[in-house]
Design an enzyme around this catalytic site. Structure first.
Site, short mmCIF file in Angstrom:
data_model
loop_
_atom_site.label_atom_id
_atom_site.label_comp_id
_atom_site.label_asym_id
_atom_site.label_seq_id
_atom_site.Cartn_x
_atom_site.Cartn_y
_atom_site.Cartn_z
N GLU A 1 43.62 32.13 40.17
CA GLU A 1 43.88 31.89 38.66
C GLU A 1 43.89 32.86 38.31
OE1 GLU A 1 40.67 27.63 38.25
OE2 GLU A 1 39.55 29.97 38.71
N SER B 1 34.38 35.32 37.09
CA SER B 1 34.63 33.73 37.23
C SER B 1 34.62 32.94 36.60
CB SER B 1 33.59 33.07 38.11
OG SER B 1 33.24 33.76 39.69
N1 NAD Z 1 31.28 35.96 44.83
C1 NAD Z 1 32.10 34.44 45.04
O1 NAD Z 1 32.63 33.63 45.82
C2 NAD Z 1 33.03 35.44 43.23
C3 NAD Z 1 34.38 34.51 43.76
C4 NAD Z 1 35.63 35.02 42.50
C5 NAD Z 1 34.68 35.86 41.74
N2 NAD Z 1 33.83 36.42 41.64
C6 NAD Z 1 33.72 37.33 40.26
O2 NAD Z 1 33.82 38.30 40.73
C7 NAD Z 1 33.26 39.85 40.27
C8 NAD Z 1 31.91 40.62 41.31
O3 NAD Z 1 31.60 38.85 41.88
P1 NAD Z 1 31.25 40.09 43.59
O4 NAD Z 1 29.97 38.24 43.91
O5 NAD Z 1 32.46 40.51 44.09
O6 NAD Z 1 29.49 40.98 43.32
P2 NAD Z 1 28.52 41.22 43.88
O7 NAD Z 1 27.37 41.62 43.67
O8 NAD Z 1 29.02 40.89 46.09
O9 NAD Z 1 29.34 42.56 44.12
C9 NAD Z 1 29.48 43.31 42.59
C10 NAD Z 1 30.31 45.22 42.66
O10 NAD Z 1 30.30 45.62 41.77
C11 NAD Z 1 29.71 47.08 42.13
N3 NAD Z 1 29.53 47.37 40.80
C12 NAD Z 1 28.61 47.59 39.70
N4 NAD Z 1 28.83 47.60 38.98
C13 NAD Z 1 29.40 49.49 39.59
C14 NAD Z 1 30.55 49.52 37.86
N5 NAD Z 1 30.35 50.36 37.26
N6 NAD Z 1 31.48 50.60 38.84
C15 NAD Z 1 32.27 50.40 39.62
N7 NAD Z 1 31.37 49.24 41.04
C16 NAD Z 1 30.30 48.54 40.72
C17 NAD Z 1 28.47 47.38 42.73
O11 NAD Z 1 27.97 48.15 43.67
C18 NAD Z 1 28.90 45.66 43.83
O12 NAD Z 1 28.92 46.47 44.86
C19 NAD Z 1 31.69 38.77 39.88
O13 NAD Z 1 32.55 38.57 38.01
C20 NAD Z 1 32.37 37.39 40.07
O14 NAD Z 1 31.51 36.33 38.97
C21 NAD Z 1 32.31 36.39 42.77
#
Ligand code: NAD
Length: 502
Positions: free
Chosen positions: A154, A121
């Site tokens: 994006e 993000s």
């Molecule tokens: N939450 C949002 O609204 C949003 C929106 C756009 C982008 N993002 C970005 O997406 C990314 C993930 O965010 P999220 O909200 O989905 O987080 P989240 O915590 O919901 O999910 C992260 C997942 O990654 C897994 N994980 C951790 N380490 C790992 C590894 N080494 N190998 C494989 N899996 C692994 C975890 O078990 C978890 O299921 C971040 O970079 C965040 O900034 C989030």
């Protein structure tokens, strides 16, 4: 020649990754979903089955099609299974060390032609790319939450991204049914840079007791028609992710509006991360859905209205129709309202100077009508609880959602909205993106009814410029000072920023 992508790896199947895997599979691509361990993999499977299952229940998907989609997704805990993928996108937590470690590994595992993408993000795509031997093939592909629904992607290129790759990824986004907006690598890109400043600012307003969580959420949802208020959205995004994004924004900008609000740190430390943990700003356990309290009724025999023009006349008519005796005073002479039980001063700027001119200053509140549905009620330091409660009840009687706040420049809505619009003008001024892309990004990435430039034109450039000046005079926050472009357009008498700069 344009690249083709048929097999896609998705690493991390949490809030975002599971949705991204679904989006690819829906578009007919083969997906390899990778999680850290078996328990997380099971949660990822639940996410996928739950999301597609809800689509079936709503009649948006047939069971056959659901099976077809799920059948395209292979789940594994081994990164080594990504060796043949054409594209790998990661959605693991927003922590640079984790991402860099993962990309070094992916670089080793994936075939030389594979493109490696991050859903970060806010983190530097350039810094992530630098851990690989193929920085020219590393790109940002930033989806929005919930990925199957939000239309924006994006696409972030760095200074070393190979020619044509951003265009190929934009084409892929279109194949997924999304609208791409392509930008360079700056913290927060377009959407999060604008969005998180606003969300963090809302946290600051609660910390300074300007208003409450519920009232601010209601103000932005009902008054501005945002799909949800800032605290509901923070809970949806995840407070840990929001905190990390603010940190990254602050590190790049040194703008203290990006410094994560202390309440975010406190909630994250306590493990209250939002919806995904069942509690954040709101509780989500069953039976504890967000509620909005109501105030007790209070007896009012005469309402005083301070103001001139159409709003005062319209309000008088509404009170008349509701059976209340009401009188109007213009601001120059407050005598007509001196005996009223509650005095409502129509204003979006502080009203305490009017209160001190009344024999009963404790009976005066400020009132700002926002859109068709909201009434901001400002209590001064002198306002009594009874007068505030009476004004609250009166607004409900005339069909407006009351939002209580303190008597400060901008009250709630303009204090949050105008700096956001100003940030968009600054972004445009910096040459980072265009009017059309910024408007599209905020509409499609956040579900806003209009982009910031559309809102600016609709509200009026001069009104926003003057509102920002008032905010700056009150808070002395440098970023509240009107952007030079906005100021100059007003001075030059240009009515539309979209026509001028679009
Ligand atoms: N939450 C949002 O609204 C949003 C929106 C756009 C982008 N993002 C970005 O997406 C990314 C993930 O965010 P999220 O909200 O989905 O987080 P989240 O915590 O919901 O999910 C992260 C997942 O990654 C897994 N994980 C951790 N380490 C790992 C590894 N080494 N190998 C494989 N899996 C692994 C975890 O078990 C978890 O299921 C971040 O970079 C965040 O900034 C989030």
């Amino acid at each position: 020649m344009a690249r083709t992508f048929e097999t896609v790896g998705v690493v991390g199947l949490g809030t975002m990754g599971a949705g991204i895997a679904e989006v690819f599979a829906r578009a007919g691509l083969s997906v390899i979903g990778v999680e850290a361990d078996e328990a997380a993999l099971a949660r990822g499977r639940d996410h996928l089955e739950g999301s597609t299952g809800r689509a079936v229940a709503r009649g948006k998907l047939t069971t056959e099609r659901q099976q077809e989609i799920l059948g395209r997704i292979t789940l594994t805990t081994s990164r080594e299974d990504l060796a043949d993928a054409d594209l790998v996108i990661e959605a693991i937590p927003e922590v640079m060390e984790f991402k860099r470690g993962l990309f070094a590994d992916l670089d080793r595992i994936c075939k030389p032609s594979a493109v490696l993408a991050t859903n970060t993000s806010s983190l530097s795509v350039t810094a992530i790319a630098a851990t690989t031997s193929r920085p020219a093939q590393v790109i940002g592909m930033h989806f929005f939450n919930p990925a199957p629904i939000m239309k924006l992607v994006e696409v972030i290129h760095t200074v070393v991204t190979e020619d044509g790759l951003a265009a190929d990824i934009a084409d892929l986004a279109r194949r997924l049914g999304k609208t791409p907006v392509t930008v360079g690598d700056r913290a927060g890109f377009v959407v999060n840079r604008l969005l998180l400043s606003y969300l963090n600012h809302a946290c600051g307003l609660v910390e300074s007791r300007l208003s409450t969580r519920d009232d601010i959420d209601a103000a932005m949802k009902l008054g501005v028609r945002f799909p949800m208020g800032p605290f509901t959205l923070l809970d949806l995004i995840g407070l840990d992710t929001s905190y990390e994004v603010c940190e990254v924004l602050f590190r790049e900008s040194r703008d203290r509006r990006h410094a994560p609000a202390p309440v975010l740190r406190e909630l994250v430390t306590a493990g209250l991360l939002g919806r995904k943990t069942g509690r954040g700003f709101y509780p989500y356990a069953e039976g504890t859905a967000p509620t909005h309290e109501t105030a007790a009724r209070s007896a009012v025999s005469m309402v005083g209205i301070v103001g001139d023009g159409q709003d005062a006349a319209a309000l008088l008519a509404r009170f008349d129709a509701a059976g209340f005796k009401a009188v109007v005073a213009e601001t120059s002479d407050l005598t007509p309202v001196a005996g009223a039980d509650v005095v409502i001063a129509l204003s979006d700027t502080p009203v305490v100077e009017l209160a001190v001119r009344l024999p009963h200053p404790e009976r005066l509140v400020g009132l700002h009508l926002v859109g068709d549905g909201v009434a901001e009620i400002a209590s001064t330091v002198l306002t009594s609880d009874e007068a505030a409660a009476a004004a609250y009840d009166l607004m409900k009687v005339i069909g407006r959602a009351p939002v209580r706040c303190r008597d400060r420049a901008g009250l709630v809505v303009n204090a949050l909205l105008y700096p956001y619009l100003n940030d968009a003008v600054r972004m445009l001024e910096s040459g980072y993106s265009t009017v059309e892309d910024i408007d599209n990004a905020m509409r499609l990435g956040c579900g806003y009814p209009a982009g910031p430039f559309e809102m600016l034109d609709a509200i009026g450039l001069e009104k926003v410029r003057d509102g920002l000046r008032a905010l700056y005079a009150e808070y002395r926050e440098p970023s509240f000072a009107p952007a030079p472009l906005l100021d100059q357009l007003v001075t030059a008498g240009v009515p539309s920023i979209r026509e001028h700069a679009g």
